[in-house]
Design a protein around this motif. Sequence first.
Motif, short mmCIF file in Angstrom:
data_model
loop_
_atom_site.label_atom_id
_atom_site.label_comp_id
_atom_site.label_asym_id
_atom_site.label_seq_id
_atom_site.Cartn_x
_atom_site.Cartn_y
_atom_site.Cartn_z
N GLY A 48 0.67 -1.24 -0.02
CA GLY A 48 -0.03 0.06 -0.12
C GLY A 48 0.72 1.24 -0.09
N ALA A 49 1.95 1.09 -0.21
CA ALA A 49 3.03 2.25 -0.09
C ALA A 49 4.02 2.42 -1.38
CB ALA A 49 3.91 2.13 1.11
N ARG A 50 4.23 3.70 -1.86
CA ARG A 50 5.38 3.61 -2.69
C ARG A 50 6.56 4.79 -2.21
NH1 ARG A 50 5.79 6.51 -6.98
NH2 ARG A 50 4.77 8.36 -7.07
N VAL A 51 7.58 4.62 -2.72
CA VAL A 51 8.58 5.88 -2.37
C VAL A 51 8.48 6.76 -3.46
CG1 VAL A 51 10.77 6.47 -1.62
CG2 VAL A 51 10.07 4.05 -1.21
N ALA A 52 7.77 7.99 -3.13
CA ALA A 52 7.57 8.97 -4.18
C ALA A 52 8.75 9.87 -4.30
CB ALA A 52 6.41 9.68 -4.02
N ALA A 53 9.52 10.07 -3.27
CA ALA A 53 10.61 10.99 -3.25
C ALA A 53 11.60 10.62 -2.06
CB ALA A 53 10.36 12.48 -2.93
N VAL A 54 13.17 10.84 -2.44
CA VAL A 54 13.85 10.70 -1.33
C VAL A 54 14.78 12.05 -1.07
CG1 VAL A 54 14.42 8.19 -1.41
CG2 VAL A 54 15.58 9.82 -3.06
N VAL A 55 15.06 12.51 0.10
CA VAL A 55 15.69 13.58 0.17
C VAL A 55 17.10 13.43 1.03
CG1 VAL A 55 15.42 15.94 1.36
CG2 VAL A 55 13.37 14.52 0.83
N ASP A 56 18.25 13.81 0.44
CA ASP A 56 19.44 14.05 1.08
C ASP A 56 20.13 15.24 1.02
OD1 ASP A 56 20.75 11.35 2.72
OD2 ASP A 56 21.94 13.01 2.33
N VAL A 57 21.02 15.72 1.76
CA VAL A 57 21.92 16.83 1.49
C VAL A 57 22.92 16.51 0.61
CG1 VAL A 57 21.55 17.95 3.65
CG2 VAL A 57 23.11 16.26 3.62
N ASP A 58 23.20 15.04 0.46
CA ASP A 58 24.21 14.48 -0.47
C ASP A 58 23.34 14.24 -1.74
OD1 ASP A 58 25.69 13.01 -1.96
OD2 ASP A 58 26.84 12.00 -0.25
N ALA A 59 23.47 15.04 -2.65
CA ALA A 59 22.46 14.90 -4.13
C ALA A 59 22.68 13.60 -4.61
CB ALA A 59 22.61 16.26 -4.65
N ASP A 60 24.07 13.36 -4.68
CA ASP A 60 24.53 12.05 -5.41
C ASP A 60 23.75 10.92 -4.82
OD1 ASP A 60 25.90 13.50 -7.24
OD2 ASP A 60 27.89 12.94 -6.36
#
Lengths: 339, 339, 339, 339
Positions: free
Chosen positions: A31-43
Motif C-alpha cells: 500500500g506504499a510507494r516511495v515518491a521522493a527521497v531527500v538527502d543533503v548529499d545529492a548524489d
Amino acid sequence: MTQRPTIGVAVVGTGRMGADHVRRLDRVTSGARVAAVVDVDADRAKRIADGVEGCAAFTDAAQAMAADGVDAVLIASPGPAHEAALLAAFEHDLPVLCEKPLTPDAASALRVMEAEQRLGHRRVQVGFMRRYDAEYQRLKALLDSGDLGRPLMLHNQHRNVSTPPGFTNEMIVNDSAVHEMDVARWLLDQEITAVTVLRPRASSSAPDGLDDPQFLVFETDGGVLVDVEVNLNCGFGYQVRAEAVCERGTARIGEGVDLVTHTAGRWGGTIDQDFVTRFEDAYDRQVQAWIDATARGETLGPSVWDGYAAAAICEAAVAAQQEARRVPVDLVDRPPLYR
Amino acid sequence: MTQRPTIGVAVVGTGRMGADHVRRLDRVTSGARVAAVVDVDADRAKRIADGVEGCAAFTDAAQAMAADGVDAVLIASPGPAHEAALLAAFEHDLPVLCEKPLTPDAASALRVMEAEQRLGHRRVQVGFMRRYDAEYQRLKALLDSGDLGRPLMLHNQHRNVSTPPGFTNEMIVNDSAVHEMDVARWLLDQEITAVTVLRPRASSSAPDGLDDPQFLVFETDGGVLVDVEVNLNCGFGYQVRAEAVCERGTARIGEGVDLVTHTAGRWGGTIDQDFVTRFEDAYDRQVQAWIDATARGETLGPSVWDGYAAAAICEAAVAAQQEARRVPVDLVDRPPLYR
Amino acid sequence: MTQRPTIGVAVVGTGRMGADHVRRLDRVTSGARVAAVVDVDADRAKRIADGVEGCAAFTDAAQAMAADGVDAVLIASPGPAHEAALLAAFEHDLPVLCEKPLTPDAASALRVMEAEQRLGHRRVQVGFMRRYDAEYQRLKALLDSGDLGRPLMLHNQHRNVSTPPGFTNEMIVNDSAVHEMDVARWLLDQEITAVTVLRPRASSSAPDGLDDPQFLVFETDGGVLVDVEVNLNCGFGYQVRAEAVCERGTARIGEGVDLVTHTAGRWGGTIDQDFVTRFEDAYDRQVQAWIDATARGETLGPSVWDGYAAAAICEAAVAAQQEARRVPVDLVDRPPLYR
Amino acid sequence: MTQRPTIGVAVVGTGRMGADHVRRLDRVTSGARVAAVVDVDADRAKRIADGVEGCAAFTDAAQAMAADGVDAVLIASPGPAHEAALLAAFEHDLPVLCEKPLTPDAASALRVMEAEQRLGHRRVQVGFMRRYDAEYQRLKALLDSGDLGRPLMLHNQHRNVSTPPGFTNEMIVNDSAVHEMDVARWLLDQEITAVTVLRPRASSSAPDGLDDPQFLVFETDGGVLVDVEVNLNCGFGYQVRAEAVCERGTARIGEGVDLVTHTAGRWGGTIDQDFVTRFEDAYDRQVQAWIDATARGETLGPSVWDGYAAAAICEAAVAAQQEARRVPVDLVDRPPLYR
C-alpha cells in the motif's frame, strides 16, 4: 475488505536507516510507494531514487513535501534536522513517521508538540518500534488484561555486542536507554517521575572513558520501580529482555527460542548479534501500521508527547548519571491532543 | 576409603528447624547420630529424644554439651539464644553448625568472633545452606573459573508465596535478604560496602504495614552492583533466581525445569511452593559436609566472619530501608583466623 | 519417628558397581553398614573390606550370607552369577537388592521367580533405579493422577557419548534398551506384548559392526505405542528423555536445566556426560529405599516379576533385531505373589 | 536495488484459503496486485473482487488466465480442480503457485509433471509453505552446513486441537502427514522409499471411526528413519515439532517460546491453537517468494516433482495404514527438469 489508495512517501535522509526504510517501503510494505527521497548529499539521493520506480530525488525536505504524489513523510535524517523537517511537514499537513529521537532535547520536542497542537490534530508517529514487536505486544496485552494484577516492578536488560567508536556515556542514555524509557511508559501507561543511574566498575571490554555497563532505576507516577541494565559491550550478543513483576505473577520476554541444538556437552540456541535481526519484523510492522493509518487519514502510534517525554527523561537521566544522584523528571501538563 | 567414626551430635532447639535437623541427622546424614536434644520445653525435648536410639533429652545446652557421646553441636534455637550456646560450645571446644543468623546483631556477632579467635581455631560453621545448593555451586564454579570474565552485576529474585502473620519490614532484611547478602559475598568473594533499599508501591497482596516487594542494591568492594527483588507475597511460588552478568557472558540459575507439560493452550512446569522443596538437598548436603569435616577434625563452610558480615549488612540495610538512603557498611578488619 | 536398627549388608561383587555400592552404603545411606564384601578376587575383597569399619571379606557369597551381622544382600556381581547368589539368599531368607539384569535370560529369571514363590514372600528388589529418579517419579505421579487422560504413546531417547570396546547389537537391547522396557512397564502399569526393531544407516561414529543408532517400537497390552531411540555414540552427552503423549496433554522429562549461560552468540546449558552424574541421586534413593524397607521387614520396588519381564522382552527384542520383524512377547501368567 | 514490475495475479478459488490469499496479495505482499478472482460461485467471486481495486471476477479459470493484466495464477480451489487449472495455466505459460495437494493422486500428478516437461521449463511452485517457515529454514540451514554430521533420524510431532466433522483415516495421511513427507524430503534432500503406519488404541477424544493418533515411519533412500506422531485431537493446541538426530548432535524446532509467565504454581507459555497463528509468516513469505521469482521470470520453491512425490507417498501410506504393513514407495525416475 475495502479498497485503499497507495500512499506516496517522501523519505528524508538516506543514511543507513533511511535507505533501509526506502527498501522496506518499496519491497515489504503493502500500500506504499516511495515518491521522493531527500538527502543533503545529492548524489546519494539520486542513486537511491534511481532504484525505485517513479521516485524523485531532492536535497531539500520542504521542496520534496511540496512535490506531486507525496502523501506522507518518513524522517530518518540525523536528530538535529528533525525539528525543521517536522515543522515543514506540518505546513503541508502531511502524516509523518519520525525516527527516534523526536528531537535531541526536551525544549525542541516541546516546540514540536506546540506546533502539532496548533495544527489541531495528530500528524506524527514517533519511531519507537518496540511497540510493534510481537513479544512486547503480547506482554502489553497481558498487563492490560489485568490477569496478573497490578505491575510492581519491571526488570530490563539491554545488551549489545560492542559499542561503535566514539560512543559516550550520554549516548548510553540517549541512544540505548531511551528505548527502555518509552517501552516502560507504554507497557505501564504511566509517566516516569525520577531517574537514578548506578555504575559498577566498568567492564574491561568497554572502551576507555565509557562506563559500561550502567544500571538505571526509573520511578513512575504509579509507584512502579523500573530497573534497566544497559550493557553495551557484553560481547555475546544483542539481547533485549523484560520481566514484569505483578501482584499475582510475572511475565517475561526476550528468551527467544526457536532452534535448539544438542552438541558436545552443551544444549541451547543462538543469540542474535544485532537489532536488525531481533527487531526486523517490528520495523516492518511499524511502517505498515503507519501506512495503513495514513491511508485511513489517521495518526496513531507513539506520539509527539511520547517523543517529548523520552527527551525529558533522557535529560534527567544524563543529569543523574553525571551527578550520581536521583533526579526528578519534570514534564509539562499533558495537552488534550495527547490524552 | 578410610574408616571414620560416627559423630554424636547435640541438637539445641527442637522447633521446626531443630526437629527437621534431628530427622536429617538420624535418617539422612551418614556418619552421624543424635546423641542429645536440648529444649527449654522439657516435654518436647523428651518426645523427640524418645524417637531416636541412644538419644538423651536436656533443657540446658551447656549440660548437653558436657554429656557423654556428644562430639558436636547443632544450634537451631531462636537467634537470641545463639550467643550463649556458641560460647558454651567454645568452652567444650566442640564443632558447631549454627543456624542463621549467627546472632541477632553485629555487636554480638563480633563478640562471638572474638571468642572463637581466643579459641585459636575455627569451630563454627554458619547455616548459610545456599552455598550447598547444587545450582549455586555450579554458578560459583563457573564464576571462579574465570571463563566469563570478571563479574559486573548480580540480579537476584527472592520470592515467597506469602508472609506469615507478624512479618515486618525489618524481617524482609533480616530473614529474607540476608541469604542474598551471604550468597553474593560468597559468589563474588567480595565484601558489601553499601546498601540502598527502594520500594515500589506495595502489592495489594501484602498485609497492611508491610512494604512488599522491596528492591535492594548492594555495592561491593570489587565494584560489583548487586540488586535483589525481595517479593514475599508474590502468590505464585517460592522462587530463588540469580543472574551473574560478567565481562564476557552471563549465567543464571533458578529456572528449575524437570517435568514439562503441554496442556490446554499452555506449556510449562511447576513452581516450588516453599524453601523445603527447593533447598531440601542443600540442607542435606550442608549437614553432611559439617559431619564429614567434623569427623576429620576440621571446620569449614560459612564462618563466624560470614555470620558477622551478614549481621553488619543487615543493620545497614535496615537503616537504608528506614531512612530511604544509601547506607555504607562498616566492617571490622578481617581477623587472620578468617582469611 | 520410631527407632530403627542398622542393617548389615553383604555386598556380592566388588567391581565398578559393587565398589560404588559399598561406598554408598558406608557413606551415604543412613541406617546401613557394610558387614561383608564378596569377590572371587580375594585380594580385591580384602582391600575393599579394610576401608570399612567392621567389614569382613569373603570369596564365597553363601558363606558371607551365613556370617554374623549380615541382614541383607546387595548383588552386584556379573549377571551369570546372579541366579546362584539369589538362591543362596533365599536359603537364608535374606532381603536382596539385585543389580539388573535379574539374570541373563527369561528361563533363568523364571527359575528365580519360582524359587521366590516357594519362599512365600517377596525378598528381591531388582536394581531398576530409574524408578527412583526424581523426574521419572514426577512423570509417573502425573500419569497416575489421570490429569492428562489415558497415555497413548511414549517417545523415549536414550543417548550415550560412545560405546566401550566390544559393545554388540545384542547389548543395545540387553544393556541399554532394557531400562526403557522397565520404565515403560512401570510408568504405564502395562505389559509389553510385541517388539519391533528398526535401523537407520549406522552413524559414522559407531564402531564397525555395531548398528547404532537403533529405533525400537514396543506395543503394550493397554494399546500404548512406545518408541525408543537408542543412540549410543551420539558424541555429545548422556541424555535420557521421555515424553508421554496422553489424551489431554503431554508431559516430558529429561530437559534438565539448572545453570543457563549466555556466551558469544549462544545461550544454553551443559549436558551430562555419563549416567553417574545424571542418575547419582536415583542410585542413592534406590539403596536408601531398600534399606528402609528391609529395616521394616518389607520388600518393595522392582520385583523378580519385573526382572523376568525385562528378560523376556529383551529376548523378543534381540529376535526382532536379528530377524528385522515384529516379535510378540510371551510372558507366563503373573503369579499371585507379584500382583 | 533495481526496479521491478507489479505482478497481476489471478486467484482461482475463493474459499477460506483463496480469500486469505487475496487479502495477502492485496495487503501484505509487496509487488503484487490481485487482477482477477475465479470461483464457480459467481456471487462470491464478485463480492471478493469488489473489495480490491482493479480486480475482475470470473467463474472460469481459463478465461481469467486470458484476461488483460493477469501475469500469474494462484490456485486455491479444491484438489480435484487443480489438474485442469494447471493445464490451462501451462497453455498461457503463466507462473503458478498451486496450493497443496498438487493433485489428489500420483497418476494425475504424473500427468501434470509430464505437461510441465513438455512446456520445457518450470512454471509451478507447490504450496508446501513449511519450507518458508523461519524455524524450518534454520533447521535446514544447520543440516546443510554439515556441522552436526549426517542426519540419522527425524522425530516429528504434528498435533491439532481437534479434527473437523467428517475427518477420515485417509485424511490423516493426505491432509496432515503430507506436510511431514514434504518437509522430511526437503530437510534431508532424500526420497522416501517405504512407509509403515502404526496405531495405538485411539484417544477417547477422537471421533468414532477415526484412529487418532497414528504413528508413521518413513524410510529414505539415504537410510534415514523418519517417525511422525500425527495427533489430531490432542486437545491442547496446534503443535508442529521436529528433532533431527545427526551423527554429532541433534537440533530441534517447534518449542516456540516468547512470552513466559510465572503464575500460581506454574511457569510456562502458551500454545498456538491453529496453523494460521503458527505459520502465518510462512504463508506471507511463501507468496512473497513466488511473486519475487515471478517478477524475475523464474520458478523456484517446491516443484511439481515435489507435489508428485507427496502424492505417491500418500498413496503408499494409505495402503500401509489400511493393510497394517510396510509399503514401499515407487517413484518414476526424476526428470531432468527437476534435478
